[in-house]
Design a protein around this motif. Structure first.
Motif, PDB file in Angstrom:
ATOM      1  N   THR A 180       0.799  -1.354   0.156  1.00  0.00           N
ATOM      2  CA  THR A 180       0.069  -0.014  -0.148  1.00  0.00           C
ATOM      3  C   THR A 180       1.077   1.293  -0.172  1.00  0.00           C
ATOM      4  O   THR A 180       1.879   1.215   0.922  1.00  0.00           O
ATOM      5  N   VAL A 181       0.823   2.059  -0.944  1.00  0.00           N
ATOM      6  CA  VAL A 181       1.314   3.300  -1.040  1.00  0.00           C
ATOM      7  C   VAL A 181       0.640   4.196  -0.710  1.00  0.00           C
ATOM      8  O   VAL A 181      -0.528   4.689  -1.506  1.00  0.00           O
ATOM      9  N   ALA A 182       1.126   5.147   0.271  1.00  0.00           N
ATOM     10  CA  ALA A 182       0.125   6.409   0.827  1.00  0.00           C
ATOM     11  C   ALA A 182       0.421   7.523  -0.274  1.00  0.00           C
ATOM     12  O   ALA A 182       1.672   7.815  -0.580  1.00  0.00           O
ATOM     13  N   VAL A 183      -0.637   8.105  -0.722  1.00  0.00           N
ATOM     14  CA  VAL A 183      -0.502   9.312  -1.462  1.00  0.00           C
ATOM     15  C   VAL A 183      -0.897  10.668  -0.530  1.00  0.00           C
ATOM     16  O   VAL A 183      -2.109  10.688  -0.387  1.00  0.00           O
ATOM     17  N   PRO A 184       0.011  11.615  -0.519  1.00  0.00           N
ATOM     18  CA  PRO A 184      -0.764  12.788   0.312  1.00  0.00           C
ATOM     19  C   PRO A 184      -1.508  13.527  -0.435  1.00  0.00           C
ATOM     20  O   PRO A 184      -1.586  13.615  -1.516  1.00  0.00           O
ATOM     21  N   GLU A 185      -2.512  14.448   0.181  1.00  0.00           N
ATOM     22  CA  GLU A 185      -3.334  15.295  -0.278  1.00  0.00           C
ATOM     23  C   GLU A 185      -2.567  16.023  -1.251  1.00  0.00           C
ATOM     24  O   GLU A 185      -1.538  16.872  -0.980  1.00  0.00           O
ATOM     25  N   GLY A 186      -3.135  16.114  -2.473  1.00  0.00           N
ATOM     26  CA  GLY A 186      -2.298  17.076  -3.452  1.00  0.00           C
ATOM     27  C   GLY A 186      -1.330  16.366  -4.293  1.00  0.00           C
ATOM     28  O   GLY A 186      -0.985  16.936  -5.348  1.00  0.00           O
ATOM     29  N   ALA A 187      -0.870  15.303  -4.062  1.00  0.00           N
ATOM     30  CA  ALA A 187      -0.004  14.643  -4.648  1.00  0.00           C
ATOM     31  C   ALA A 187      -0.561  13.381  -5.675  1.00  0.00           C
ATOM     32  O   ALA A 187      -1.713  13.224  -5.316  1.00  0.00           O
ATOM     33  N   ARG A 188      -0.086  12.892  -6.609  1.00  0.00           N
ATOM     34  CA  ARG A 188      -0.381  11.735  -7.537  1.00  0.00           C
ATOM     35  C   ARG A 188       0.504  10.828  -7.552  1.00  0.00           C
ATOM     36  O   ARG A 188       1.627  11.126  -7.665  1.00  0.00           O
ATOM     37  N   PHE A 189       0.046   9.447  -7.731  1.00  0.00           N
ATOM     38  CA  PHE A 189       0.777   8.316  -8.326  1.00  0.00           C
ATOM     39  C   PHE A 189      -0.060   7.466  -9.308  1.00  0.00           C
ATOM     40  O   PHE A 189      -1.028   6.901  -8.815  1.00  0.00           O
ATOM     41  N   GLU A 190       0.318   7.838 -10.441  1.00  0.00           N
ATOM     42  CA  GLU A 190      -0.436   7.247 -11.649  1.00  0.00           C
ATOM     43  C   GLU A 190       0.382   6.541 -12.581  1.00  0.00           C
ATOM     44  O   GLU A 190       1.629   6.579 -12.639  1.00  0.00           O
ATOM     45  N   GLU A 191      -0.426   5.589 -13.180  1.00  0.00           N
ATOM     46  CA  GLU A 191       0.167   4.703 -14.087  1.00  0.00           C
ATOM     47  C   GLU A 191       0.205   5.327 -15.566  1.00  0.00           C
ATOM     48  O   GLU A 191      -0.643   5.925 -15.972  1.00  0.00           O
ATOM     49  N   ARG A 192       1.189   4.972 -16.311  1.00  0.00           N
ATOM     50  CA  ARG A 192       1.464   5.300 -17.684  1.00  0.00           C
ATOM     51  C   ARG A 192       2.173   4.146 -18.435  1.00  0.00           C
ATOM     52  O   ARG A 192       2.219   3.236 -17.908  1.00  0.00           O
ATOM     53  N   SER A 193       2.072   4.387 -19.438  1.00  0.00           N
ATOM     54  CA  SER A 193       2.785   3.293 -20.705  1.00  0.00           C
ATOM     55  C   SER A 193       3.491   4.060 -21.559  1.00  0.00           C
ATOM     56  O   SER A 193       3.135   4.978 -22.166  1.00  0.00           O
ATOM     57  N   PHE A 194       4.656   3.397 -21.825  1.00  0.00           N
ATOM     58  CA  PHE A 194       5.615   3.902 -23.063  1.00  0.00           C
ATOM     59  C   PHE A 194       6.040   2.512 -23.918  1.00  0.00           C
ATOM     60  O   PHE A 194       6.441   1.639 -23.471  1.00  0.00           O
ATOM     61  N   GLY A 195       6.055   2.862 -25.181  1.00  0.00           N
ATOM     62  CA  GLY A 195       6.513   1.879 -26.209  1.00  0.00           C
ATOM     63  C   GLY A 195       7.002   2.328 -27.169  1.00  0.00           C
ATOM     64  O   GLY A 195       7.263   3.700 -27.464  1.00  0.00           O
ATOM     65  N   ASN A 196       8.176   1.626 -27.697  1.00  0.00           N
ATOM     66  CA  ASN A 196       8.857   1.872 -28.837  1.00  0.00           C
ATOM     67  C   ASN A 196       9.184   0.549 -29.691  1.00  0.00           C
ATOM     68  O   ASN A 196       8.492  -0.423 -29.454  1.00  0.00           O
ATOM     69  N   GLU A 197      10.240   0.794 -30.506  1.00  0.00           N
ATOM     70  CA  GLU A 197      10.589  -0.587 -31.548  1.00  0.00           C
ATOM     71  C   GLU A 197      10.753  -1.668 -30.600  1.00  0.00           C
ATOM     72  O   GLU A 197      10.721  -2.877 -30.999  1.00  0.00           O
ATOM     73  N   ALA A 198      11.204  -1.390 -29.308  1.00  0.00           N
ATOM     74  CA  ALA A 198      11.730  -2.716 -28.457  1.00  0.00           C
ATOM     75  C   ALA A 198      10.559  -3.482 -27.519  1.00  0.00           C
ATOM     76  O   ALA A 198      10.687  -4.224 -26.995  1.00  0.00           O
ATOM     77  N   GLY A 199       9.414  -2.572 -27.796  1.00  0.00           N
ATOM     78  CA  GLY A 199       8.279  -3.070 -26.873  1.00  0.00           C
ATOM     79  C   GLY A 199       7.529  -1.988 -26.113  1.00  0.00           C
ATOM     80  O   GLY A 199       7.453  -0.699 -26.567  1.00  0.00           O
ATOM     81  N   SER A 200       6.857  -2.470 -25.019  1.00  0.00           N
ATOM     82  CA  SER A 200       6.216  -1.330 -24.232  1.00  0.00           C
ATOM     83  C   SER A 200       6.545  -1.777 -22.686  1.00  0.00           C
ATOM     84  O   SER A 200       6.752  -3.133 -22.304  1.00  0.00           O
ATOM     85  N   ARG A 201       6.463  -0.777 -21.806  1.00  0.00           N
ATOM     86  CA  ARG A 201       6.344  -1.134 -20.326  1.00  0.00           C
ATOM     87  C   ARG A 201       5.314  -0.141 -19.759  1.00  0.00           C
ATOM     88  O   ARG A 201       5.745   1.177 -20.135  1.00  0.00           O
ATOM     89  N   ALA A 202       4.802  -0.539 -18.926  1.00  0.00           N
ATOM     90  CA  ALA A 202       4.045   0.062 -17.951  1.00  0.00           C
ATOM     91  C   ALA A 202       5.000   1.006 -16.847  1.00  0.00           C
ATOM     92  O   ALA A 202       6.074   0.202 -16.592  1.00  0.00           O
ATOM     93  N   TYR A 203       4.536   2.034 -16.611  1.00  0.00           N
ATOM     94  CA  TYR A 203       5.488   2.893 -15.482  1.00  0.00           C
ATOM     95  C   TYR A 203       4.293   3.468 -14.275  1.00  0.00           C
ATOM     96  O   TYR A 203       3.405   3.832 -15.206  1.00  0.00           O
ATOM     97  N   LYS A 204       4.733   3.937 -13.383  1.00  0.00           N
ATOM     98  CA  LYS A 204       4.007   4.818 -12.482  1.00  0.00           C
ATOM     99  C   LYS A 204       4.953   5.972 -12.124  1.00  0.00           C
ATOM    100  O   LYS A 204       6.245   5.827 -12.083  1.00  0.00           O
TER     101      LYS A 204
END
Length: 403
Positions: A116-140
């Motif tokens: 469980t990752v606490a996120v203070p008020e006003g902060a964000r901890f969000e998921e994204r994804s990036f891809g290129n010719e080598a494939g793709s990876r999700a990241y936060k």
């Protein structure tokens, strides 16, 4: 009496502790136990850089037996956690995700312990994804509450085997530092489809080159965060544990124009291995690499336990050797002990202006775990120096002039 009750769980546990997971799996499923190959690379098929415990929680730090001699003597004995039935089955589930139904022991069998990752008020901890010719990876990405569009530094955190972004964030407490000091944190995630143990593939030749494989994905994520949040491209850093530490060293070697400094915790130098047999040799301290002197090295801070049996501590020394610039550096060494009782030797190499370019923290009696981390995440040793805080302190003194 169920069919499960006839299985010799003592033998299953013994096999699991010994790393003979295929044999343990066969016993659980009522199949003949396969013969175990012998030789130094009998476990070929995966590079397992997980710390020597099968607990579902944090790595178990060495126990300490204190004996009194005029009230002053104390000795430490290394003792790792022994798995119970639930932990044994959980280990097998993580290694064999298609193992099928198993008994419900009331301890979350079938799903890894979620951090469980606490996120203070006003902060964000969000998921994204990036891809290129080598494939793709999700990241936060962690965005601190103090972000108002200003050009912030970026720290890229590369988790170890079996971990994920949430687990690594909880264990290292890097988000708390980002909130305190106002910087961005990105956590690329390695999927099981890329490596059965979710390890970064630091030992593959194709994943040690600029513009290819995982280095291109990690660098791409860093640059994507810079672009999205208008971050400071001259202050981008990478840090990692174990396989993630090895990946951080690779990023310094392949993208010195992107990463202004790196932190390598319990990792290996770039080029230490090019395939699976050489990876085992490198982890055991027999790796070879070629130190480059083509210009200044990327500033590097290393943490490594001198009792690490998973990745031998000589690898930390080799990371420093690889990062050595082509100019003379002054060297100083200091020793200390944390409030948790862990001794350490900190060796710092400074340039002519007195700025630390290389730091090596030898953690005395420590195993394969993030120093000073939180037990909310896996593979941490809360007794040690705060590796996260020390890495951030080191990072923030460096900027990449080529950006």
């Amino acid at each position: 009496m169920t069919a499960f009750s006839t299985i010799d769980m003592g033998e299953v546990t013994r096999l699991t502790r010994a790393g003979q997971l295929s044999e343990a799996m066969a016993l659980l499923q009522g199949r003949p136990v396969p013969s175990t190959p012998t030789g130094p690379h009998a476990a070929a098929g995966t590079i397992d850089m997980v710390a020597p415990t099968m607990s579902g929680g944090a790595w178990t730090a060495p126990a300490t037996d204190r004996t009194s001699a005029d009230g002053a003597a104390s000795t430490a004995k290394t003792a790792f956690a022994r798995p119970g039935l639930a932990e044994t089955i959980q280990t097998l589930r993580e290694r064999f995700p298609k193992m099928g139904a198993m008994p419900d022991l009331g301890q979350g069998i079938g799903s890894a312990r979620g951090a469980t990752v606490a996120v203070p008020e006003g902060a964000r901890f969000e998921e994204r994804s990036f891809g290129n010719e080598a494939g793709s990876r999700a990241y936060k990405v962690y965005v601190p509450s103090g972000y108002r569009g200003q050009a912030l530094p970026v720290v890229v955190m590369l988790h170890g085997c079996t971990q994920n972004p949430d687990d690594f964030a909880a264990g290292t407490r890097m988000n708390a530092l980002a909130e305190e000091q106002t910087f961005l944190v990105a956590y690329p995630g390695q999927p099981q489809s890329a490596n059965m143990q979710k390890c970064w593939n630091w030992f593959n030749a194709g994943d040690q080159q600029r513009g290819r494989g995982e280095p291109s994905l990690i660098a791409g994520i860093a640059l994507e965060v810079v672009k999205e949040f208008s971050a400071d491209s001259s202050r981008v850093y990478a840090a990692g544990l174990s396989a993630g530490g090895a990946a951080a060293a690779i990023m310094a070697a392949t993208y010195p124009d992107v990463f202004a400094a790196v932190g390598v915790h319990s990792g290996l130098p770039c080029g230490a291995a090019s395939d699976m047999p050489s990876a085992f040799a490198a982890m055991n301290g027999g790796g070879t690499f070629k130190a480059s002197q083509n210009g200044p090295g990327v500033p590097t801070i290393v943490f490594h336990g001198d009792a690490d049996k998973t990745v031998k501590p000589v690898n930390g020394e080799q990371v420093i050797a690889l990062a050595m610039p082509g100019v003379s550096l002054a060297r100083t060494a200091t020793q200390g002990t944390t409030e948790g009782g862990m001794g350490f030797t900190r060796t710092v190499r400074t340039d002519a202006s007195g700025r630390a370019m290389l730091e090596h923290w030898a953690l005395h009696g420590a195993g394969h775990a993030w120093s000073g981390g939180s037990s909310d995440g896996t593979y941490t040793d809360p007794r040690g120096p705060d590796a996260s805080r020390e890495m951030v302190r080191f990072f923030m003194t460096h900027a990449n002039r080529s950006s």
